[in-house]
Design an enzyme around this catalytic site. Structure first.
Site, PDB file in Angstrom:
ATOM      1  N   ASP A  16       0.824  -1.204   0.000  1.00 46.96           N
ATOM      2  CA  ASP A  16       0.000   0.000   0.000  1.00 46.96           C
ATOM      3  C   ASP A  16       0.864   1.262   0.000  1.00 46.96           C
ATOM      4  OD1 ASP A  16      -2.343   1.460   0.042  1.00 46.96           O
ATOM      5  OD2 ASP A  16      -2.524   1.426   2.219  1.00 46.96           O
ATOM      6  N   HIS A  33       3.345   3.691  -8.966  1.00 48.82           N
ATOM      7  CA  HIS A  33       3.157   2.264  -9.229  1.00 48.82           C
ATOM      8  C   HIS A  33       4.427   1.653  -9.843  1.00 48.82           C
ATOM      9  CE1 HIS A  33      -0.948   2.381  -8.036  1.00 48.82           C
ATOM     10  NE2 HIS A  33      -1.336   3.173  -9.024  1.00 48.82           N
ATOM     11  N   LEU A 127      11.024 -20.542  -4.462  1.00 47.71           N
ATOM     12  CA  LEU A 127       9.973 -19.673  -3.949  1.00 47.71           C
ATOM     13  C   LEU A 127       8.717 -19.757  -4.817  1.00 47.71           C
ATOM     14  CD1 LEU A 127       9.048 -17.199  -2.143  1.00 47.71           C
ATOM     15  CD2 LEU A 127       9.992 -15.755  -3.962  1.00 47.71           C
TER      16      LEU A 127
END
Length: 233
Positions: A16, A33, A127
């Site tokens: 956020d 962004h 991962l």
């Protein structure tokens, strides 16, 4: 010092603050962004190096579709560009790419890139990176219920049946959820899976969240006493 992470299998992050980061610098939101995407790449690399098995990033929520069309289009283009540019790196770093959410809601061109990335990394063993795309926790539970009704597998619904109909049933519940930007809420993220997740809130906006901040959060997690509702001596 790198924290020992023997008890942390799944880390989830609510990324956020991209827009606020840009606003504070008098920049366009899409710049925020793009900077956030750079932070995500670095955190992914760090988690891979730390041998964290699962990392889930809240990338685009079902509510985000209500943002201005230009911003939505820019985010879809940014996602497509990142996946196209990073696919070889994902393969080279043995990372498995997954998506949780309503993939069918994404533009067809993005769906194709997502599908290709999932396919090319499915045999990796490192991962497991999941992006929450067009994701909403309530919608996931509703979708699971509808699948159960459609399949008519059982007259009784229990936790195991619900879990098996979530977007990514094999994904373990997150041990730790990090939220940046200073807000104290889940924002419809992994509502079913987060029942006993630990929370860590960072006041830093996501583009400013660096490796050292991740280490601080992980060290804090290591000092938590997780009882899962049980009594301890």
């Amino acid at each position: 010092m790198t924290p020992a992470l023997t008890n942390l299998k799944h880390l989830a992050i609510i990324m956020d603050g991209n827009g606020r980061w840009a606003k504070d610098k008098n920049l366009d939101r899409i710049v925020g962004h793009k900077e956030g995407a750079k932070s995500a790449k670095k955190i992914i690399e760090t988690c891979s190096n730390l041998n964290i098995k699962y990392l889930t990033l809240y990338t685009f929520s079902t509510e985000n579709w209500d943002r201005p069309q230009f911003e939505v289009d820019s985010l879809m283009a940014l996602l497509s560009g990142m996946l196209n540019n990073e696919i070889k790196e994902l393969e080279g770093n043995n990372i498995v790419f997954k998506v949780v959410g309503r993939v069918e809601d994404l533009p067809k061109s993005v769906q194709k890139i997502v599908s290709n990335t999932v396919e090319r990394t499915k045999n990796n063993t490192g991962l497991v990176l999941s992006l929450a795309l067009s994701y909403g926790g309530r919608q996931e539970i509703i979708d699971a219920m509808n699948k159960i009704l459609k399949n008519k597998e059982s007259k009784i619904i229990d936790e195991e049946i619900v879990k098996n109909h979530l977007y990514f049933p094999e994904m373990p519940d997150p041990d730790l959820i990090i939220r940046t930007g200073g807000e104290f809420r889940l924002s419809n993220f992994l509502l079913w899976q987060s029942a006993y997740s630990e929370m860590y809130i960072s006041k830093k906006n996501w583009p400013d969240f660096k490796e050292k901040d991740l280490m601080t959060a992980l060290e804090d997690f290591n000092h938590r006493n997780r009882t899962f509702g049980k009594l301890t001596d």
